[in-house]
Design a protein around this motif. Structure first.
Motif, PDB file in Angstrom:
ATOM      1  N   GLY A  47       0.802  -1.288  -0.050  1.00 12.48           N
ATOM      2  CA  GLY A  47      -0.217  -0.059  -0.086  1.00 12.48           C
ATOM      3  C   GLY A  47       0.884   1.401  -0.094  1.00 12.48           C
ATOM      4  N   ASN A  48       0.273   2.142  -0.556  1.00  9.74           N
ATOM      5  CA  ASN A  48       1.064   3.549  -0.459  1.00  9.74           C
ATOM      6  C   ASN A  48       0.015   4.613   0.176  1.00  9.74           C
ATOM      7  OD1 ASN A  48       3.051   3.070  -2.141  1.00  9.74           O
ATOM      8  ND2 ASN A  48       2.499   4.213  -3.743  1.00  9.74           N
ATOM      9  N   ILE A  49       0.442   5.194   1.470  1.00 10.24           N
ATOM     10  CA  ILE A  49      -0.293   6.192   2.063  1.00 10.24           C
ATOM     11  C   ILE A  49      -0.483   7.472   1.375  1.00 10.24           C
ATOM     12  CG2 ILE A  49      -0.600   7.521   4.363  1.00 10.24           C
ATOM     13  CD1 ILE A  49       1.029   4.859   5.446  1.00 10.24           C
ATOM     14  N   ILE A  50      -1.798   7.835   1.228  1.00  6.95           N
ATOM     15  CA  ILE A  50      -1.723   9.253   0.552  1.00  6.95           C
ATOM     16  C   ILE A  50      -2.444  10.152   1.633  1.00  6.95           C
ATOM     17  CG2 ILE A  50      -2.324   8.569  -1.700  1.00  6.95           C
ATOM     18  CD1 ILE A  50      -5.169   9.053  -1.232  1.00  6.95           C
ATOM     19  N   ASP A  51      -2.607   9.713   2.574  1.00  8.29           N
ATOM     20  CA  ASP A  51      -3.047  10.797   3.820  1.00  8.29           C
ATOM     21  C   ASP A  51      -3.114  10.064   5.204  1.00  8.29           C
ATOM     22  OD1 ASP A  51      -4.252  13.648   3.878  1.00  8.29           O
ATOM     23  OD2 ASP A  51      -5.498  12.696   5.180  1.00  8.29           O
ATOM     24  N   ARG A  92      -5.503   6.782  24.051  1.00 13.45           N
ATOM     25  CA  ARG A  92      -5.538   5.766  22.979  1.00 13.45           C
ATOM     26  C   ARG A  92      -5.352   6.462  21.898  1.00 13.45           C
ATOM     27  NH1 ARG A  92      -6.565   0.481  23.147  1.00 13.45           N
ATOM     28  NH2 ARG A  92      -8.645   0.098  22.475  1.00 13.45           N
ATOM     29  N   ALA A  93      -4.543   5.877  20.779  1.00 10.92           N
ATOM     30  CA  ALA A  93      -4.296   6.379  19.391  1.00 10.92           C
ATOM     31  C   ALA A  93      -5.325   6.017  18.602  1.00 10.92           C
ATOM     32  CB  ALA A  93      -2.969   5.820  18.822  1.00 10.92           C
ATOM     33  N   VAL A  94      -5.814   6.856  17.923  1.00 12.33           N
ATOM     34  CA  VAL A  94      -6.989   6.589  16.731  1.00 12.33           C
ATOM     35  C   VAL A  94      -6.344   7.340  15.525  1.00 12.33           C
ATOM     36  CG1 VAL A  94      -9.357   6.908  16.044  1.00 12.33           C
ATOM     37  CG2 VAL A  94      -8.925   6.744  18.359  1.00 12.33           C
ATOM     38  N   ASP A  95      -5.737   6.440  14.567  1.00 12.13           N
ATOM     39  CA  ASP A  95      -4.993   7.039  13.328  1.00 12.13           C
ATOM     40  C   ASP A  95      -5.730   6.439  12.191  1.00 12.13           C
ATOM     41  OD1 ASP A  95      -3.322   7.750  15.398  1.00 12.13           O
ATOM     42  OD2 ASP A  95      -1.823   6.289  14.878  1.00 12.13           O
ATOM     43  N   ASN A  96      -6.012   7.345  11.403  1.00 11.54           N
ATOM     44  CA  ASN A  96      -6.860   7.267  10.233  1.00 11.54           C
ATOM     45  C   ASN A  96      -5.888   7.331   8.880  1.00 11.54           C
ATOM     46  OD1 ASN A  96      -9.364   6.691  11.383  1.00 11.54           O
ATOM     47  ND2 ASN A  96      -9.465   8.812  11.667  1.00 11.54           N
ATOM     48  N   PHE A  97      -5.846   6.218   8.133  1.00 10.52           N
ATOM     49  CA  PHE A  97      -4.986   6.374   6.948  1.00 10.52           C
ATOM     50  C   PHE A  97      -5.831   6.156   5.663  1.00 10.52           C
ATOM     51  CE2 PHE A  97      -2.544   4.760  10.643  1.00 10.52           C
ATOM     52  CZ  PHE A  97      -1.089   5.445  10.176  1.00 10.52           C
ATOM     53  N   LEU A  98      -5.363   6.740   4.349  1.00 13.22           N
ATOM     54  CA  LEU A  98      -5.885   6.474   3.309  1.00 13.22           C
ATOM     55  C   LEU A  98      -4.896   5.832   2.329  1.00 13.22           C
ATOM     56  CD1 LEU A  98      -8.281   9.744   2.507  1.00 13.22           C
ATOM     57  CD2 LEU A  98      -9.027   7.590   2.934  1.00 13.22           C
ATOM     58  N   VAL A  99      -5.166   4.663   1.860  1.00 13.39           N
ATOM     59  CA  VAL A  99      -4.302   3.925   1.156  1.00 13.39           C
ATOM     60  C   VAL A  99      -4.671   3.689  -0.274  1.00 13.39           C
ATOM     61  CG1 VAL A  99      -3.211   1.566   1.462  1.00 13.39           C
ATOM     62  CG2 VAL A  99      -3.575   3.179   3.409  1.00 13.39           C
ATOM     63  N   GLN A 100      -3.674   3.529  -1.027  1.00 12.78           N
ATOM     64  CA  GLN A 100      -4.035   3.261  -2.627  1.00 12.78           C
ATOM     65  C   GLN A 100      -2.729   2.160  -2.790  1.00 12.78           C
ATOM     66  OE1 GLN A 100      -4.004   7.004  -4.825  1.00 12.78           O
ATOM     67  NE2 GLN A 100      -6.267   7.322  -4.735  1.00 12.78           N
ATOM     68  N   ASP A 101      -2.837   1.446  -4.040  1.00 12.41           N
ATOM     69  CA  ASP A 101      -2.013   0.566  -4.474  1.00 12.41           C
ATOM     70  C   ASP A 101      -0.886   1.561  -5.155  1.00 12.41           C
ATOM     71  OD1 ASP A 101      -2.775   1.145  -6.964  1.00 12.41           O
ATOM     72  OD2 ASP A 101      -3.517  -0.939  -7.420  1.00 12.41           O
TER      73      ASP A 101
END
Length: 917
Positions: A751-755, A765-774
Motif C-alpha cells: 500500500g501507498n499512504i496518501i493521507d 488511546r491512539a486513533v489513526d486514520n490512513f487513506l491507502v492506495q496501491d
C-alpha cells in the motif's frame, strides 16, 4: 525498386569476393560438410567486422540515419547471397535443374525497402514456381540454419507463386510485406514473374480497399501507442508521428501509383518537393535514433524510454542551453519531427482523397452534386474551405488566422492545397500582424470558441501559425519536461487543457467534474480563464520560476489580445498562482483553520477562487491519463468549499465551539444510533479531532472505538469510494514510534499512504486514520487485500518483522525513475499552522521513503499529528504536521538543523543500501 543497395565504400563493410574465396578454399580443403563449422566462423567474422564498421560510421556521423540503415541492409544482402551460393553450389549442387527446381529470394517488409536497424528482423520470402521440390526444401533449410547460426532473427515464408497470390489477397500484413518485396538473389526471371503476378492478380482493383484498411490499421496502432505524437516515452517505429506513419504514406503511394521510391510521391502529386525533403529529413532523424537505440541496448528496442533518452541525446551531440538540458533539446527535436510527419500525413491523405474524388464516375446525377459556395471570399465545397488564389494570404496575412476561425465556426476541414499555402505563407506573420487589432480579435475568437477549440488550436499549431502569431507559445512548441509526471509536451498539454475547459463548459464532464460544472458559468470573465489556461506554462524551459516569468508575459500579451486592465491583472495573477491551489490541497492540512485563512489571504475574492479552481482542474487532468483521481477531486472540493464559506461568511462564523457542535450534530444526523455513540465515547476526543475529521469518518471511528472497549489493538480496513482509496483505522495504546510502524506495515502489504491523521484520545488511546492506495493509484477492494493490510500492520506493531530491510528489498513500482536525479530538500514552516510546525520533504519516490522519514521524526522525539503525501511521477512531496513531546512547535534553530540532517539522510539511497546490507 532497384535490388542493389548502393552505399559508400561498400568493401569496408563487407568484401564479398574475398569472403567467397575463403569459403571456397575451406570447401576445397575440408569439404562442405566437414568445413561447415569453419565456414560459419568465416561468415560470423565478416558479419562482426561489418557491424563494427557500421557502428563506427554511426559514431562518426551520429545523424546519418539513412546511411546506417542502408549499410545494415547491404551487409545482410551480401551475407544471404554468399550463403545461397555456397548452399546451391557446394552443399546441394544440381547440374540440370528442372523447371520446378527454381528458387528466388526476396527481402520483404522494412528489409525490402533496403533499411534495417542493427537488430531488426531479417524478413525474407523464399518463392518457387510450383509446390516446393525436395531440392528447394533442402536449400531453404540449409540457408536458414546458416542464418540462425549467425544469430539473425529471421522472419521467413516459403511459398509457390499461386500460394503467394492467394495469401496476399487474404491477409493485409502479407500483402504489405510483399508490396515492399525486393530481389536479393536466386532466379531473377522467377522474381519478375512474382512481381508481375502480384501487381496483376493481387493489387489490381483493390486500391481503395487497401487505403481504407491501412488507415484503419494506423488508427488502431495509434490508440495502442497512446494516440498522441507527444507522449514523453515515444515508440520511434510504431508511435504516432514515427517511422511507421511515414511508411504508411509510402505504401499507399506505391499501391495506388506504383511508385518505386518515396521521391516519386512528388511526381504523382501526393507531396510537393519541399514536403518530400521534409519526409526524408524526418525519416533520416528517426532512423538515426532507432539505430542508436539498437546499438545501446544490443537488441531490437524501439521505445525511447527515459533511461535511454539521455544517452541517445549525448550520442547525437545535443548539448544543454540556458533553461533546457541536452535531453530536453533532443526530445524537442524528436517531437518537432513527429509534428512534421503529422502535417505530411494530413496533407498527403487529403490530397489522396482529392485525387480519388476527381476519379469518381460522372453519371446522370453528376449535375445534382452540391455547388461550391462562397464564404467571405473562400470557396467551400465537400466540407472543405479553400483559398481562392495563390496570393490570397500574401494580400492579407490576417487571413492566416481568419481561415481557422471560419473552419471552426462552420465545421469545415481546410483544403490540402490551402494547408500547403498556409505552411508556405506562415512566415508572413511578423510584428505588425501580431499587433493587428483584427488579428488578435480573431485569435481570441478561436481560443474561446464554443465549438471545438482543442481541434481548431491543434490544427492552428500544426500548420505553424500559432507559434508565429504568439511567439512565446512557439518557444514551448514540442517542449518536453524530462520527468515521469508530465505525459505530453507543453504545447500539447496546453491545448488539451483548453479542450477540457471547453468540454466542462458544454456540460460534457458533469460526472467527472461536478464542482467545475457548477462554477464554470459563474465567472466574471470567461475569456480571462481561457487566456490563463493558454499562458499558465508559457515560460517553461526559460530557466527560473515559470509561474513568475509567465505572469510577466501575461502582462505583455493580454492587452494585445484585447483584455482590459482588470482582466490582464487577473490573468497575470492566475498564471503566477496556478500551482497554489493544488499545493495547498495536496500538501497541507485542510482541517487546520490557518491553512484556509492563509489561502483566503492570497485568493481574496470568490471570482478568483472559481477561476483558479477551474484552471487547476484542467491543468492536472491534462497532464496525462491516470493523473486525475477521485482523491484529488475530493481535496480540491474540500478546499474550495472551505474557502468559499470563509469568503462569504467572514471569520465570525468560525468559533471553535460552534464548529465542534455543528460537526457533532452532522454526525448524529447520519444514522439513528450515532447520537448515543457520541454520548458514550464522543467525550474521549478533544476538539481538534472533531474539527479535523469529516462526519462519515467520525461515525466509523466512534463505532470502532465503542466496540473495542479495552482491547489492546483494533484494525479496520474498508474501501472508501468517496475518496477513491481504502481507509485503514488503527486504534491502539499510544506510544512513540506507532506511526512509523503502522506506515511500514501498510507499505509491506503493497500500500501507498496518501493521507494520515493521527489522534490521541483523552484516555491515551491512539486513533489513526490512513487513506491507502496501491502503487498505481487504485484502492484495495478485495477482501484478501484488506486482510493482508490488517495482518501486515499487526505484524509490524508486534515487532514480528524487520520493517526497513524488507521495504528496501521491495522492487520499485517505477523502476525507470532511476533515470532522473531528484535533489532532496527539506522545508520548515512555522507560519502555516497556529499549533504545529509543518515539515515538507521533497525526494525521489521509493518504497521505504515514508517509513524512513517517519522513523527519523520518531528518533527526533517528535509527534506526528497528520501526514499528507503527494507524488509527481518520480518525485515525492511528504508533508508532516509535528510538535515536540510537550505539544509545542519547533523553534530552536539547532534542533531544526539536526532534524533537517536526519531527514536528508533518510532520503538518501546510500542509507537504504546500508540497511539492505
Amino acid at each position: 525498386m532497384n535490388s542493389v543497395i548502393r552505399i559508400p565504400s561498400p568493401r569496408t563493410v563487407i568484401d564479398r569476393r574475398e569472403l567467397v574465396d575463403r569459403i571456397e578454399a575451406t570447401v576445397a580443403e575440408q569439404g562442405a560438410a566437414n568445413g561447415r563449422k569453419a565456414i560459419v566462423e568465416l561468415l560470423r567474422s565478416a558479419q562482426e567486422l561489418g557491424r563494427q564498421e557500421i557502428a563506427r560510421r554511426l559514431v562518426e556521423n551520429p545523424s546519418a540515419g539513412h546511411d546506417v540503415a542502408e549499410a545494415q541492409a547491404f551487409l545482410t544482402d551480401q551475407l544471404i547471397r554468399v550463403i545461397h551460393d555456397h548452399v546451391t553450389q557446394n552443399v546441394y549442387p544440381v547440374n540440370n535443374r528442372s523447371t520446378g527446381e527454381r528458387l528466388t529470394i526476396m527481402a520483404v517488409g522494412g528489409y525490402g525497402r533496403g533499411e534495417m536497424a542493427p537488430h531488426s528482423d531479417v524478413d525474407i520470402a523464399f518463392l518457387t514456381p510450383i509446390k516446393q521440390t525436395p531440392w528447394c526444401e533442402q536449400v531453404i533449410e540449409a540457408m536458414l540454419y546458416f542464418m540462425w547460426d549467425l544469430g539473425l532473427k529471421v522472419g521467413h515464408s516459403s511459398r509457390s507463386l499461386d500460394e503467394m497470390v492467394r495469401m496476399s489477397k487474404s491477409d493485409l500484413t502479407i500483402r504489405t510485406a510483399m508490396l515492399e518485396g525486393r530481389y536479393i538473389w536466386g532466379d531473377q526471371a522467377l522474381y519478375e514473374e512474382v512481381r508481375v503476378r502480384f501487381w496483376k492478380d493481387v493489387v489490381s482493383g483493390t486500391e481503395r480497399q487497401f487505403v481504407v484498411e491501412k488507415l484503419a490499421e494506423r488508427e488502431e496502432r495509434h490508440k495502442r501507442m497512446g494516440d498522441s505524437r507527444y507522449v514523453v516515452e515515444p515508440n520511434v517505429k510504431e508511435g504516432k508521428g514515427g517511422l511507421r506513419d511515414l511508411h504508411t504514406l509510402y505504401w499507399i503511394g506505391k499501391y495506388i501509383h506504383k511508385v518505386r521510391d518515396p521521391s516519386e510521391l512528388v511526381d504523382v502529386g501526393l507531396l510537393t518537393r519541399k514536403e518530400y525533403l521534409a519526409f526524408r529529413r524526418a525519416e533520416n532523424f528517426f532512423w538515426a535514433v532507432r539505430c542508436h537505440l539498437h546499438t545501446i541496448t544490443r537488441r531490437a528496442e524501439d521505445r525511447l524510454t527515459f533511461d535511454l533518452q539521455r544517452e541517445v541525446a549525448a550520442r547525437m551531440n545535443f548539448s544543454a542551453r540556458p533553461g533546457k538540458s541536452a535531453v530536453e533539446r533532443f526530445m524537442q527535436m524528436f517531437f518537432l519531427q513527429a509534428k512534421v510527419v503529422g502535417n505530411l500525413t494530413s496533407v498527403f491523405l487529403a490530397q489522396l482523397d482529392e485525387q480519388i474524388a476527381r476519379k469518381q464516375p460522372r453519371g446522370l446525377l453528376a449535375g445534382f452534386r452540391a455547388r461550391t459556395r462562397n464564404l467571405k471570399g473562400y470557396s467551400v465545397f465537400g466540407g472543405r474551405i479553400k483559398a481562392p488564389s495563390e496570393d490570397w494570404f500574401l494580400a492579407d496575412p490576417v487571413r492566416l488566422i481568419e481561415i481557422f476561425v471560419l473552419a471552426d465556426k462552420e465545421g469545415l476541414e481546410i483544403h490540402p492545397e490551402t494547408t500547403r499555402l498556409i505552411s508556405r505563407d506562415a512566415t508572413l506573420i511578423k510584428e505588425d500582424i501580431r499587433q493587428d487589432k483584427r488579428a488578435n480579435e480573431l485569435f481570441m475568437e478561436l481560443l474561446t470558441s464554443r465549438n471545438n477549440p482543442e481541434v481548431a488550436l491543434r490544427s492552428f499549431n500544426e500548420a505553424g501559425v500559432f507559434g508565429r502569431f504568439v511567439i512565446e507559445f512557439g518557444r514551448v512548441n514540442a517542449q518536453m519536461q524530462f520527468d515521469m509526471y508530465h505525459h505530453y509536451t507543453v504545447d500539447e498539454h496546453t491545448i488539451r487543457a483548453i479542450g477540457l475547459l471547453s468540454r466542462i463548459e458544454k456540460g460534457e464532464l458533469v460526472q467527472d467534474h461536478p464542482l467545475a460544472h457548477d462554477i464554470v458559468h459563474k465567472l466574471r470573465s470567461r475569456r480571462a480563464l481561457y487566456v490563463s489556461v493558454l499562458l499558465h506554462d508559457i515560460a517553461k524551459g526559460r530557466g527560473g520560476d515559470h509561474s513568475e516569468l509567465g505572469a510577466e508575459i501575461a502582462l505583455k500579451l493580454c492587452p494585445r489580445f484585447g483584455l482590459d486592465e482588470e482582466e490582464t491583472e487577473l490573468v497575470s495573477w492566475l498564471v503566477r498562482q496556478h500551482l497554489l491551489l493544488s499545493a495547498t490541497a495536496f500538501k497541507r492540512d485542510l482541517s487546520d483553520s490557518k491553512t484556509i485563512s492563509d489561502f483566503v489571504g492570497v485568493v481574496q475574492s470568490l471570482d478568483r477562487l472559481r477561476q483558479l479552481t477551474l484552471l487547476t482542474i484542467v491543468d492536472i487532468r491534462a497532464v496525462g491519463p491516470g493523473i486525475w483521481n477521485s482523491w484529488k477531486r475530493q481535496l480540491i472540493g474540500e478546499l474550495y468549499l472551505a474557502t468559499e464559506e470563509r469568503l462569504r461568511l467572514g471569520y465570525a462564523e468560525f468559533g471553535r465551539e460552534k464548529r465542534v457542535a455543528a460537526k457533532k450534530a452532522a454526525v448524529a444526523a447520519l444514522a439513528p444510533g450515532n447520537a448515543a455513540l457520541i454520548e458514550k465515547v464522543g467525550g474521549k476526543f478533544i476538539d481538534a479531532y472533531w474539527i479535523a475529521e469529516p462526519e462519515d469518518v467520525i461515525a466509523k471511528n466512534l463505532l470502532q472505538l465503542s466496540a473495542t472497549q479495552d482491547e489492546p489493538l483494533s484494525i479496520a480496513t474498508e474501501y472508501y469510494p468517496a475518496r477513491g482509496a481504502t481507509m485503514v483505522t488503527v486504534i491502539a495504546s499510544d506510544h512513540p514510534g506507532l506511526f512509523y510502524r503502522i506506515a511500514g506495515g501498510i507499505h509491506l502489504a503493497g500500500g501507498n499512504i496518501i493521507d494520515a491523521r493521527i489522534h490521541t484520545t483523552r484516555t491515551g488511546r491512539a486513533v489513526d486514520n490512513f487513506l491507502v492506495q496501491d502503487p498505481l493509484g487504485r484502492p484495495f477492494m478485495e477482501e484478501t487485500q484488506l486482510a493482508r493490510l490488517r495482518t501486515s500492520i499487526e505484524n509490524a506493531l508486534a515487532n514480528r518483522i524487520k520493517i526497513l530491510p524488507q521495504l528496501v528489498a521491495r522492487p520499485d513500482a517505477r523502476p525507470r525513475a532511476d533515470a532522473f536525479e531528484v535533489r532532496p530538500h527539506v522545508l520548515f514552516d512555522n507560519k502555516a499552522s497556529n499549533r504545529f510546525t509543518v515539515v515538507e520533504v521533497h525526494a525521489r519516490d521509493r518504497p521505504a521513503l515514508l517509513n524512513r522519514l517517519a522513523h527519523a521524526l520518531f528518533e527526533s522525539k517528535l509527534m506526528v499529528h497528520s501526514a499528507h503525501i503527494a507524488t509527481y511521477g518520480e518525485r515525492a512531496a511528504d508533508t508532516f504536521y509535528v510538535t515536540d513531546l510537550l505539544g509545542e512547535k519547533l523553534t530552536s534553530t539547532t534542533r531544526l538543523k539536526t532534524l533537517e540532517r536526519r531527514l536528508l539522510e533518510a532520503t538518501s539511497e546510500r542509507a537504504e543500501a546500508e540497511v539492505a546490507a
